[in-house]
Structures are given as C-alpha cells and as structure tokens.
Design an enzyme around this catalytic site. Structure first.
Site, PDB file in Angstrom:
ATOM      1  N   ALA A 157     -26.200   0.954 -32.834  1.00  0.00           N
ATOM      2  CA  ALA A 157     -26.384  -0.431 -33.150  1.00  0.00           C
ATOM      3  C   ALA A 157     -26.902  -1.043 -32.091  1.00  0.00           C
ATOM      4  CB  ALA A 157     -25.264  -1.031 -33.654  1.00  0.00           C
ATOM      5  N   TYR A 158     -26.502  -0.961 -30.813  1.00  0.00           N
ATOM      6  CA  TYR A 158     -27.243  -1.501 -29.689  1.00  0.00           C
ATOM      7  C   TYR A 158     -28.360  -1.171 -29.349  1.00  0.00           C
ATOM      8  CZ  TYR A 158     -27.705  -2.907 -24.928  1.00  0.00           C
ATOM      9  OH  TYR A 158     -28.303  -3.496 -23.676  1.00  0.00           O
ATOM     10  N   THR A 159     -28.966   0.185 -29.422  1.00  0.00           N
ATOM     11  CA  THR A 159     -30.338   0.429 -29.167  1.00  0.00           C
ATOM     12  C   THR A 159     -30.976  -0.124 -30.378  1.00  0.00           C
ATOM     13  OG1 THR A 159     -29.859   2.846 -29.920  1.00  0.00           O
ATOM     14  CG2 THR A 159     -29.629   2.304 -27.697  1.00  0.00           C
TER      15      THR A 159
END
Length: 251
Positions: A157-159
């Site tokens: 989700a961050y990347t």
C-alpha cells in the site's frame, strides 16, 4: 559536515511543510528557518512539534493536524496563512512507511494508507495554489520514494501510494505551469532518521543496502533538506515536472 549554500531568494519566503515535527520534515523546518524563511508546519505529534518550535526559539509556526482529515488540513493551513502570509513554497513531506504483509491488507487499511501517504498531497496543493497564483508563482515539492523503483516488498500500500506521487507531480506541473508554479518530486533512498534506526536499520540490513548504492555513505536527512531548499529557491526557476533523486545511486 560540508559547508552548504545560502539562497537569498528564500529570505522572507513563506513555506508550509507537512509532517514537520520529526525526521526529514524537522530537518527541513530547521533548514528553511536558517535561510530566513517564514516557516509553518503541520503534524499530529504535538509534543515533538512544540519541542522543535522551542529549539528554533519560536521562529517557526506549528499547527496541529491529522492530515487524514482534509477539513483539518484546510483549517491548519488557513491559520498558518493568517500568521505568516500565503505560502509560495509547499513541501508535501508527510508519510509513514509502516511495513505490512499483502495477506493482511484489508480495504480499510488500504484506504487509510492512501490517506496517510497520498491524498493529503493533492488537497494541500489545492489549498495553497490560489495564493501562489495571486503571488505570480510558487514551488511545490512532493516527497516520493525510491522503494517502488527498487521493488521493495513488504509494504504494497505504501509503494503503490508513493508511485502515484510521481504521476500527481507531473500532471500538476502542467496544470499549474502557466501560473509559474513549479511542481517537482524529491525521491529519497533509505534515509537514516531515528525512526529507521530504531525499527529497521540493523547492521546486516545496512551492509546489504550499501552494496546497492553507488556511494558508500548512508543518507542523512540533511541531504534531503538541501535538495528541497534548492527546489524552493529561485535557483531552480526552470525546473519542474521532474524527479530529483537523493538515494546515493540506488537506482
């Protein structure tokens, strides 16, 4: 420590910084204040933020804000503008690179990660761009990440959110360019903030990481701040829609 540049065009410039209480953000707050800029920052870590204000002898302004709440963001920026004047530089710095396994991600967690790492960037721009148009120009710097370029696992989700920062940056540069508002992305590698050192930067991981860098030194937050100063200054007047890597040559 090397000797760094002074930018006369930053003297008296109003700069808003998100996530400015600690880590890279705090380094930016301090660096802009040292240039004579009028610095306002938002964060949801009030105690750490107030300590930073005290450490700068009250020369910077802080407003509490959880950036996942867009109404709170708008209110905080309006209060900073009342205190300092409209911003002609914005640094969209706030983010959290919490690790998470793909098997455990729920729709709710995915949405929360995008609210934490991407959504507020657009609404921060929306809040300051009218003032920049009235002022005849400005500079917006969005903090990206080289994690998705390096294909880092363990935080999808961050990347995903950080990769979207670059699309937002380039389209916004075209959107606002006619008003002489520049929009660029600064792309950190693995930066040695206290949080990284406490949670993930083991000797073994650091040794393995440095094998992938061209330069043999770890990246300290000060080097991100120096790139951001340049992009906020008039020295970068013809730089827009670009990625400025501060990753030691990891990609």
């Amino acid at each position: 420590m090397p000797e760094f540049a002074l930018y006369p065009s930053l003297q008296g410039k109003t700069v808003f910084i998100t996530g400015g209480a600690s880590g890279i953000g705090a380094e930016m707050v301090t660096a802009f204040a040292a240039q004579g800029a009028k610095v306002g920052f938002v964060d949801f870590d009030a105690d750490t933020a107030e300590a930073l204000v005290a450490a700068t002898d009250g020369t910077v302004a802080f407003e509490f804000c959880d950036l996942r709440d867009i109404d709170a963001l708008r209110t905080a920026f309006a209060k900073l503008a009342d205190r300092l004047g409209p911003a002609t530089a914005l640094v969209n710095n706030a983010a959290r690179d919490d690790r998470h396994g793909w098997q455990d991600v729920t729709p709710e967690y995915w949405d929360e990660r995008f609210s934490t790492n991407l959504r507020h960037m657009f609404f921060a721009m929306q809040a300051v761009v009218p003032g920049m148009i009235e002022a005849g120009g400005g500079s917006i710097i969005n903090l990206g990440s080289n994690s998705w370029w390096e294909k880092v696992p363990g935080m999808p989700a961050y990347t995903a959110a950080k990769s979207a920062v670059h699309g937002l940056t380039r389209s916004s540069a075209k959107e606002f360019g006619a008003h002489r508002i520049r929009v660029n992305a600064v792309v950190p590698g693995w930066v040695m903030t206290e949080r990284q050192k406490e949670l993930w930067a083991t000797p073994e991981k650091l040794e393995d990481h440095l094998k992938g860098q061209c330069l043999p030194d770890l990246i300290e937050p000060v080097y991100l701040a120096r790139m951001v100063l340049f992009l906020a200054s008039d020295d970068s007047a013809m730089c827009t829609a670009s990625n400025f890597m501060v990753d030691g040559g990891s990609i």
